[in-house]
Design a protein around this motif. Structure first.
Motif, PDB file in Angstrom:
ATOM      1  N   VAL A  70       0.841  -1.195   0.000  1.00  0.00           N
ATOM      2  CA  VAL A  70       0.000   0.000   0.000  1.00  0.00           C
ATOM      3  C   VAL A  70       0.879   1.249   0.000  1.00  0.00           C
ATOM      4  N   LYS A  71       0.575   2.176  -0.887  1.00  0.00           N
ATOM      5  CA  LYS A  71       1.346   3.408  -1.000  1.00  0.00           C
ATOM      6  C   LYS A  71       1.083   4.321   0.195  1.00  0.00           C
ATOM      7  N   GLY A  72       2.130   4.996   0.664  1.00  0.00           N
ATOM      8  CA  GLY A  72       1.996   5.899   1.793  1.00  0.00           C
ATOM      9  C   GLY A  72       1.157   7.117   1.457  1.00  0.00           C
ATOM     10  N   THR A  73       0.445   7.619   2.457  1.00  0.00           N
ATOM     11  CA  THR A  73      -0.423   8.797   2.285  1.00  0.00           C
ATOM     12  C   THR A  73      -0.215   9.760   3.444  1.00  0.00           C
ATOM     13  N   ALA A  74       1.028  10.075   3.750  1.00  0.00           N
ATOM     14  CA  ALA A  74       1.335  10.949   4.883  1.00  0.00           C
ATOM     15  C   ALA A  74       0.624  12.291   4.756  1.00  0.00           C
ATOM     16  N   ASP A  75       0.343  12.920   5.905  1.00  0.00           N
ATOM     17  CA  ASP A  75      -0.344  14.202   5.908  1.00  0.00           C
ATOM     18  C   ASP A  75       0.461  15.289   5.208  1.00  0.00           C
ATOM     19  N   LEU A  76       1.785  15.217   5.287  1.00  0.00           N
ATOM     20  CA  LEU A  76       2.638  16.183   4.602  1.00  0.00           C
ATOM     21  C   LEU A  76       3.023  15.636   3.233  1.00  0.00           C
ATOM     22  N   PRO A  77       3.094  16.488   2.214  1.00  0.00           N
ATOM     23  CA  PRO A  77       3.439  16.012   0.871  1.00  0.00           C
ATOM     24  C   PRO A  77       4.862  15.476   0.812  1.00  0.00           C
ATOM     25  N   VAL A  78       5.072  14.503  -0.052  1.00  0.00           N
ATOM     26  CA  VAL A  78       6.392  13.887  -0.203  1.00  0.00           C
ATOM     27  C   VAL A  78       6.837  14.015  -1.661  1.00  0.00           C
ATOM     28  N   LYS A  79       7.977  14.693  -1.869  1.00  0.00           N
ATOM     29  CA  LYS A  79       8.554  14.814  -3.209  1.00  0.00           C
ATOM     30  C   LYS A  79       9.535  13.672  -3.439  1.00  0.00           C
ATOM     31  N   PRO A  80       9.737  13.266  -4.695  1.00  0.00           N
ATOM     32  CA  PRO A  80      10.794  12.293  -4.982  1.00  0.00           C
ATOM     33  C   PRO A  80      12.126  12.809  -4.445  1.00  0.00           C
ATOM     34  N   ILE A  81      12.894  11.950  -3.800  1.00  0.00           N
ATOM     35  CA  ILE A  81      14.103  12.435  -3.130  1.00  0.00           C
ATOM     36  C   ILE A  81      15.113  13.037  -4.104  1.00  0.00           C
ATOM     37  N   GLN A  82      15.057  12.635  -5.376  1.00  0.00           N
ATOM     38  CA  GLN A  82      15.970  13.213  -6.359  1.00  0.00           C
ATOM     39  C   GLN A  82      15.668  14.689  -6.618  1.00  0.00           C
ATOM     40  N   ASP A  83      14.473  15.141  -6.228  1.00  0.00           N
ATOM     41  CA  ASP A  83      14.067  16.526  -6.466  1.00  0.00           C
ATOM     42  C   ASP A  83      14.297  17.430  -5.254  1.00  0.00           C
ATOM     43  N   TRP A  84      14.968  16.938  -4.244  1.00  0.00           N
ATOM     44  CA  TRP A  84      15.166  17.722  -3.034  1.00  0.00           C
ATOM     45  C   TRP A  84      16.279  18.759  -3.171  1.00  0.00           C
ATOM     46  N   GLY A  85      17.077  18.673  -4.210  1.00  0.00           N
ATOM     47  CA  GLY A  85      18.209  19.574  -4.375  1.00  0.00           C
ATOM     48  C   GLY A  85      19.520  18.814  -4.293  1.00  0.00           C
ATOM     49  N   ASP A  86      20.582  19.428  -4.801  1.00  0.00           N
ATOM     50  CA  ASP A  86      21.866  18.738  -4.908  1.00  0.00           C
ATOM     51  C   ASP A  86      22.426  18.280  -3.563  1.00  0.00           C
ATOM     52  N   LEU A  87      22.425  19.143  -2.555  1.00  0.00           N
ATOM     53  CA  LEU A  87      23.012  18.771  -1.262  1.00  0.00           C
ATOM     54  C   LEU A  87      22.237  17.650  -0.573  1.00  0.00           C
ATOM     55  N   PRO A  88      20.910  17.797  -0.387  1.00  0.00           N
ATOM     56  CA  PRO A  88      20.177  16.691   0.243  1.00  0.00           C
ATOM     57  C   PRO A  88      20.274  15.392  -0.546  1.00  0.00           C
ATOM     58  N   TRP A  89      20.156  15.492  -1.875  1.00  0.00           N
ATOM     59  CA  TRP A  89      20.189  14.272  -2.671  1.00  0.00           C
ATOM     60  C   TRP A  89      21.542  13.582  -2.585  1.00  0.00           C
ATOM     61  N   SER A  90      22.643  14.350  -2.613  1.00  0.00           N
ATOM     62  CA  SER A  90      23.966  13.725  -2.531  1.00  0.00           C
ATOM     63  C   SER A  90      24.151  13.036  -1.187  1.00  0.00           C
ATOM     64  N   ASN A  91      23.630  13.630  -0.120  1.00  0.00           N
ATOM     65  CA  ASN A  91      23.719  13.004   1.202  1.00  0.00           C
ATOM     66  C   ASN A  91      22.888  11.733   1.269  1.00  0.00           C
ATOM     67  N   MET A  92      21.669  11.786   0.722  1.00  0.00           N
ATOM     68  CA  MET A  92      20.794  10.617   0.750  1.00  0.00           C
ATOM     69  C   MET A  92      21.326   9.498  -0.142  1.00  0.00           C
ATOM     70  N   GLU A  93      21.886   9.876  -1.287  1.00  0.00           N
ATOM     71  CA  GLU A  93      22.438   8.880  -2.195  1.00  0.00           C
ATOM     72  C   GLU A  93      23.571   8.109  -1.521  1.00  0.00           C
ATOM     73  N   LYS A  94      24.426   8.845  -0.801  1.00  0.00           N
ATOM     74  CA  LYS A  94      25.525   8.203  -0.079  1.00  0.00           C
ATOM     75  C   LYS A  94      24.989   7.300   1.016  1.00  0.00           C
ATOM     76  N   TRP A  95      23.979   7.781   1.740  1.00  0.00           N
ATOM     77  CA  TRP A  95      23.373   6.996   2.820  1.00  0.00           C
ATOM     78  C   TRP A  95      22.741   5.718   2.279  1.00  0.00           C
ATOM     79  N   LEU A  96      22.020   5.835   1.167  1.00  0.00           N
ATOM     80  CA  LEU A  96      21.377   4.667   0.579  1.00  0.00           C
ATOM     81  C   LEU A  96      22.407   3.635   0.148  1.00  0.00           C
ATOM     82  N   GLU A  97      23.533   4.090  -0.361  1.00  0.00           N
ATOM     83  CA  GLU A  97      24.599   3.180  -0.770  1.00  0.00           C
ATOM     84  C   GLU A  97      25.185   2.476   0.450  1.00  0.00           C
TER      85      GLU A  97
END
Length: 212
Positions: A70-97
């Protein structure tokens, strides 16, 4: 435990013991979290704490939804993590790896679906009528709560997963439709499961700090 130690001891715990948390201790850390600052002392937050049978009912429903995909339906909107901006995405990409390559994290998805086996979940809300700044205030409250928990020997885990399905929270706790569920914080005592050996890195200070 001194303040500096608290900052470093508080890490995200992904598997908790079944051990109960005393109500008096839960009241204490929420009371200490009330010292967090807020715009014009608005103190917009409320806290709903699930324990015992309530927590188990939420966990059961959450696991069933997760297994069904079942897809999440959080009260706050959720953007694809790749669209968060260069700094957040680079940090998340490293964390995911790091998550993907760390052998201790092989049960990560299962831990998410089971809400970390936490005996307690604290849900933080703000009224829908408050400005976006109240989200900042709720974040300050959440961090103060987690630091208070750490200083009192409790562990914590704040994650999107915890508020992914707001309907299950409202079904088991009296959270109104006029409230936004901003955060869910799992609380309890860490188990000796190997998944708790994982600790995410922090980027270098000079990458985020400018002093002139």
């Amino acid at each position: 435990m001194n303040q500096s130690t608290v900052f470093h001891e508080r890490i995200s715990i992904r598997d908790f013991q079944a051990k109960e948390v005393a109500t008096a201790l839960l009241r204490q850390i929420v009371a200490e979290a009330q010292q967090a600052p807020s715009w014009a002392n608005s103190q917009p937050w409320k806290v709903y704490v699930a324990t015992g049978a309530t927590m188990e009912a939420i966990r059961k429903e959450h696991l069933e939804k997760s297994q069904e995909g079942v897809k999440g339906t959080a009260d706050l909107p959720v953007k694809p993590i790749q669209d968060w901006g260069d700094l957040p995405w680079s940090n998340m990409e490293k964390w995911l790896e790091e998550v993907k390559t760390d052998p201790d994290m092989e049960t990560f998805a299962k831990a998410n679906a089971q809400l970390w086996n936490a005996p307690v979940m604290a849900y933080i809300t703000v009224p829908k009528t408050t400005p976006v700044w109240s989200i900042y205030d709720a974040g300050a409250f959440a961090q103060t709560l987690m630091l208070s928990a750490s200083s009192n020997g409790l562990d914590s885990m704040v994650a999107y997963e915890n508020i992914k399905y707001p309907d299950e929270v409202r079904r088991h706790l009296p959270v109104g439709e006029d409230e936004i569920i901003v955060a869910g914080i799992a609380l309890g005592y860490r188990s000796d499961h190997k998944i708790n050996n994982f600790k995410s890195a922090r980027i270098g200070l000079d990458k985020i700090l400018t002093i002139q």
